[in-house]
Design an enzyme around this catalytic site. Structure first.
Site, PDB file in Angstrom:
ATOM      1  N   GLU A  96       8.524  -6.753   0.493  1.00 11.81           N
ATOM      2  CA  GLU A  96       7.710  -6.906  -0.706  1.00 11.81           C
ATOM      3  C   GLU A  96       7.903  -5.713  -1.628  1.00 11.81           C
ATOM      4  O   GLU A  96       8.165  -4.601  -1.177  1.00 11.81           O
ATOM      5  CB  GLU A  96       6.230  -7.012  -0.314  1.00 11.81           C
ATOM      6  CG  GLU A  96       5.936  -8.302   0.437  1.00 11.81           C
ATOM      7  CD  GLU A  96       4.455  -8.476   0.786  1.00 11.81           C
ATOM      8  OE1 GLU A  96       4.006  -9.626   0.759  1.00 11.81           O
ATOM      9  OE2 GLU A  96       3.767  -7.489   1.087  1.00 11.81           O
ATOM     10  N   CYS A 109       6.809  -0.249  -7.204  1.00 14.78           N
ATOM     11  CA  CYS A 109       6.706   0.313  -5.863  1.00 14.78           C
ATOM     12  C   CYS A 109       7.703  -0.448  -4.995  1.00 14.78           C
ATOM     13  O   CYS A 109       7.568  -1.654  -4.818  1.00 14.78           O
ATOM     14  CB  CYS A 109       5.270   0.119  -5.385  1.00 14.78           C
ATOM     15  SG  CYS A 109       4.996   0.628  -3.693  1.00 14.78           S
ATOM     16  N   CYS A 116       8.353  -1.158   9.792  1.00 12.57           N
ATOM     17  CA  CYS A 116       8.171   0.296   9.794  1.00 12.57           C
ATOM     18  C   CYS A 116       7.995   0.761  11.232  1.00 12.57           C
ATOM     19  O   CYS A 116       7.411   0.063  12.049  1.00 12.57           O
ATOM     20  CB  CYS A 116       6.925   0.659   8.975  1.00 12.57           C
ATOM     21  SG  CYS A 116       6.748   2.436   8.709  1.00 12.57           S
ATOM     22  N   CYS A 120       1.106   3.998  11.686  1.00 16.96           N
ATOM     23  CA  CYS A 120      -0.110   4.668  11.211  1.00 16.96           C
ATOM     24  C   CYS A 120      -1.251   3.649  11.334  1.00 16.96           C
ATOM     25  O   CYS A 120      -1.106   2.488  10.946  1.00 16.96           O
ATOM     26  CB  CYS A 120       0.039   5.116   9.762  1.00 16.96           C
ATOM     27  SG  CYS A 120       1.419   6.249   9.516  1.00 16.96           S
ATOM     28  N   CYS A 123      -2.665   1.530   8.276  1.00 14.23           N
ATOM     29  CA  CYS A 123      -1.690   0.928   7.360  1.00 14.23           C
ATOM     30  C   CYS A 123      -1.235  -0.436   7.871  1.00 14.23           C
ATOM     31  O   CYS A 123      -0.773  -0.562   9.010  1.00 14.23           O
ATOM     32  CB  CYS A 123      -0.489   1.859   7.215  1.00 14.23           C
ATOM     33  SG  CYS A 123       0.776   1.213   6.104  1.00 14.23           S
ATOM     34  N   GLY A 168       8.022   0.744   4.898  1.00 16.55           N
ATOM     35  CA  GLY A 168       9.047   1.587   5.501  1.00 16.55           C
ATOM     36  C   GLY A 168       8.907   3.052   5.188  1.00 16.55           C
ATOM     37  O   GLY A 168       8.091   3.459   4.358  1.00 16.55           O
ATOM     38  N   SER A 200       7.778   8.936  -1.310  1.00 20.27           N
ATOM     39  CA  SER A 200       6.624   9.242  -0.469  1.00 20.27           C
ATOM     40  C   SER A 200       7.048   9.238   0.988  1.00 20.27           C
ATOM     41  O   SER A 200       7.718   8.319   1.450  1.00 20.27           O
ATOM     42  CB  SER A 200       5.534   8.190  -0.699  1.00 20.27           C
ATOM     43  OG  SER A 200       4.423   8.474   0.119  1.00 20.27           O
ATOM     44  N   SER A 222       2.233  11.864   2.705  1.00 25.55           N
ATOM     45  CA  SER A 222       1.047  11.159   3.195  1.00 25.55           C
ATOM     46  C   SER A 222       0.397  12.042   4.240  1.00 25.55           C
ATOM     47  O   SER A 222       0.757  11.994   5.408  1.00 25.55           O
ATOM     48  CB  SER A 222       1.461   9.819   3.809  1.00 25.55           C
ATOM     49  OG  SER A 222       1.999   9.002   2.800  1.00 25.55           O
ATOM     50  N   LEU A 223      -0.550  12.842   3.816  1.00 32.02           N
ATOM     51  CA  LEU A 223      -1.169  13.810   4.729  1.00 32.02           C
ATOM     52  C   LEU A 223      -2.323  13.164   5.503  1.00 32.02           C
ATOM     53  O   LEU A 223      -2.295  13.103   6.725  1.00 32.02           O
ATOM     54  CB  LEU A 223      -1.651  15.035   3.937  1.00 32.02           C
ATOM     55  CG  LEU A 223      -2.274  16.146   4.773  1.00 32.02           C
ATOM     56  CD1 LEU A 223      -1.262  16.797   5.688  1.00 32.02           C
ATOM     57  CD2 LEU A 223      -2.943  17.195   3.888  1.00 32.02           C
ATOM     58  N   ASN A 298      -7.769   0.751   1.345  1.00 34.89           N
ATOM     59  CA  ASN A 298      -7.698  -0.692   1.117  1.00 34.89           C
ATOM     60  C   ASN A 298      -7.803  -1.412   2.446  1.00 34.89           C
ATOM     61  O   ASN A 298      -7.026  -1.157   3.353  1.00 34.89           O
ATOM     62  CB  ASN A 298      -6.369  -1.049   0.452  1.00 34.89           C
ATOM     63  CG  ASN A 298      -6.220  -0.360  -0.891  1.00 34.89           C
ATOM     64  OD1 ASN A 298      -7.094  -0.478  -1.747  1.00 34.89           O
ATOM     65  ND2 ASN A 298      -5.141   0.384  -1.065  1.00 34.89           N
ATOM     66  N   CYS A 341      -1.770  -0.067  -1.864  1.00 30.39           N
ATOM     67  CA  CYS A 341      -1.192   0.870  -0.894  1.00 30.39           C
ATOM     68  C   CYS A 341      -1.510   0.436   0.523  1.00 30.39           C
ATOM     69  O   CYS A 341      -2.667   0.196   0.868  1.00 30.39           O
ATOM     70  CB  CYS A 341      -1.808   2.256  -1.042  1.00 30.39           C
ATOM     71  SG  CYS A 341      -1.430   3.058  -2.565  1.00 30.39           S
TER      72      CYS A 341
HETATM   73  N1  SAH Z   1       6.057   5.628   4.796  1.00 32.60           N
HETATM   74  C1  SAH Z   1       5.881   6.320   3.536  1.00 32.60           C
HETATM   75  C2  SAH Z   1       5.902   5.384   2.356  1.00 32.60           C
HETATM   76  C3  SAH Z   1       4.699   4.457   2.270  1.00 32.60           C
HETATM   77  S1  SAH Z   1       3.693   4.992   0.955  1.00 32.60           S
HETATM   78  C4  SAH Z   1       4.631   7.152   3.597  1.00 32.60           C
HETATM   79  O1  SAH Z   1       3.919   7.042   4.580  1.00 32.60           O
HETATM   80  O2  SAH Z   1       4.380   7.935   2.700  1.00 32.60           O
HETATM   81  C5  SAH Z   1       2.247   4.082   1.161  1.00 32.60           C
HETATM   82  C6  SAH Z   1       1.045   4.974   1.047  1.00 32.60           C
HETATM   83  O3  SAH Z   1      -0.147   4.197   1.229  1.00 32.60           O
HETATM   84  C7  SAH Z   1       1.031   6.036   2.110  1.00 32.60           C
HETATM   85  O4  SAH Z   1       0.474   7.203   1.621  1.00 32.60           O
HETATM   86  C8  SAH Z   1       0.107   5.391   3.119  1.00 32.60           C
HETATM   87  O5  SAH Z   1      -0.394   6.326   4.009  1.00 32.60           O
HETATM   88  C9  SAH Z   1      -0.941   4.792   2.229  1.00 32.60           C
HETATM   89  N2  SAH Z   1      -1.731   3.764   2.893  1.00 32.60           N
HETATM   90  C10 SAH Z   1      -1.437   3.110   4.018  1.00 32.60           C
HETATM   91  N3  SAH Z   1      -2.401   2.232   4.323  1.00 32.60           N
HETATM   92  C11 SAH Z   1      -3.332   2.332   3.375  1.00 32.60           C
HETATM   93  C12 SAH Z   1      -4.555   1.652   3.133  1.00 32.60           C
HETATM   94  N4  SAH Z   1      -4.975   0.700   3.931  1.00 32.60           N
HETATM   95  N5  SAH Z   1      -5.268   2.007   2.043  1.00 32.60           N
HETATM   96  C13 SAH Z   1      -4.809   2.950   1.200  1.00 32.60           C
HETATM   97  N6  SAH Z   1      -3.651   3.609   1.369  1.00 32.60           N
HETATM   98  C14 SAH Z   1      -2.924   3.314   2.447  1.00 32.60           C
END
Ligand code: SAH
Length: 354
Positions: A96, A109, A116, A120, A123, A168, A200, A222-223, A298, A341
């Site tokens: 997507e 995006c 992936c 996490c 996510c 990913g 990212s 993504s901290l 989200n 996200c």
């Molecule tokens: N794998 C990379 C690229 C994905 S970016 C990364 O982790 O950075 C997607 C972003 O959305 C990341 O910062 C991820 O942590 C965040 N994300 C994941 N699940 C989410 C959610 N349910 N609500 C808001 N942000 C989320």
């Protein structure tokens, strides 16, 4: 098998034209430029309309080079104007990508992998097992498809920004990521500047130096948690690359690229949104140039986390600002169609070898 044009950066195209098509040395630049300009700046979809090239050469090119071989199989439009596209690759896998219109810019995006490997916990993309890395042409293909959809082939770009924040982990697919960014940044190609592109990462620390030296765009980390204990719980990748290790590499990134790192921090109610967390976060931010984006969590079907309430996000943000650091609250877009996200996911699965 034909060569997919979208897998070639400018230099690759020149050598291909030279070695495989027989274009003479002194015409290589001109021909490569004509092709790149036509495809990436005017949206050309085949060679037959490229009449600035002699017919005989055009016919040779048609036999040896193919174009975008991805297609949009489904689109979703959110109430807020965000559009999500389901893209089918030539091997049948699906990813997507999302177009997010804003007042002063339009952002795509893109995904960098099918599935992936990171898992996490907050996510949705992480619930789909890794199927494969996307090739450069499958990454660039997503952008071309959206530009076609939006008829974005004039000088005034509708798609002004590209973020690698789809499915990913881009730094695990660094080779193809680099190639796609070379095409994105090429003046004869899609012509996006370093500051129009954000990669990212979840923090693949050992790849960050190479990204600094060879990519040079904005980098987002993504901290999501300000200490190793909590980060390990919600992001298993932290067991491999801990926060101090990451900070060491991020310092290097900022020393090369001379731009702050964007820290992404998704606000999870009762998990990472306490004042103590804000305090720890500020201590990390003091160690290298950075800004933090607080992201509304989200929800998605089956997830156990709850979003932090707006007033508490504001409090958290104010704490950081009062300590003299930059903090922004990022509004969620497209969540009614699972385009926000962390909500992207497809049904593609790794096929078993039989
Ligand atoms: N794998 C990379 C690229 C994905 S970016 C990364 O982790 O950075 C997607 C972003 O959305 C990341 O910062 C991820 O942590 C965040 N994300 C994941 N699940 C989410 C959610 N349910 N609500 C808001 N942000 C989320």
């Amino acid at each position: 098998m034909k060569q997919n044009l979208l897998d070639l950066n400018y230099e690759d195209l020149k050598s291909f034209l030279n070695l495989k098509v027989g274009v003479e040395e002194k015409k290589l630049n001109m021909r490569a430029q004509q092709i790149f300009n036509a495809v990436y700046q005017k949206g050309l979809k085949n060679f037959s309309n490229l009449t600035t090239i002699p017919l005989e050469l055009r016919q040779k090119l048609e036999k040896t080079i193919s174009f975008n071989d991805t297609k949009i199989v489904k689109s979703y439009v959110s109430k807020d104007g965000t559009q999500k596209f389901l893209v089918e690759l030539s091997d049948g896998n699906k990813v997507e990508c999302v177009y997010i219109p804003e007042k002063t810019r339009g952002t795509i995006c893109v995904s960098s992998q099918v599935g992936c490997s990171l898992t996490c916990t907050f996510c949705r993309s992480g619930t789909q097992k890794l199927v494969k890395n996307l090739s450069a042409s499958e990454i660039i293909g997503q952008i071309i498809l959206v530009k076609n959809k939006l008829r974005d082939w004039s000088d005034q770009k509708i798609v002004s920004n590209i973020v690698f924040m789809g499915q990913g982990e881009p730094l695990i697919n660094l080779k193809n990521l680099k190639k796609s960014i070379q095409i994105l940044k090429d003046k004869n190609g899609l012509n996006y500047g370093n500051k129009k592109i954000t990669v990212s990462t979840s923090g693949i620390a050992n790849k960050i130096p190479e990204a600094a030296d060879e990519i040079g765009t904005y980098l987002a980390l993504s901290l999501h948690a300000p200490n190793d204990k909590l980060r390990e719980e919600i992001m298993p990748i932290n067991k491999k690359f801990n926060i101090q290790n990451l900070i060491r590499q991020l310092k290097y990134y900022t020393s090369v690229v001379k731009e702050p790192i964007f820290l992404e921090y998704v606000m999870l109610k009762g998990i990472n949104d306490s004042e103590e967390c804000a305090k720890q976060l500020v201590k990390l931010m003091a160690q290298f140039p950075s800004k933090v984006n607080l992201i509304e969590f989200n929800r998605w079907p089956g997830v156990k986390f709850e979003p932090t309430e707006r007033k508490d996000i504001e409090k958290f943000s104010k704490y950081i600002q009062d300590k003299g650091f930059m903090s922004f609250i990022r509004r969620s877009r497209g969540d009614d169609v699972l385009a926000a996200c962390g909500q992207l996911r497809t049904e593609s699965q790794k096929r078993k070898n039989t």
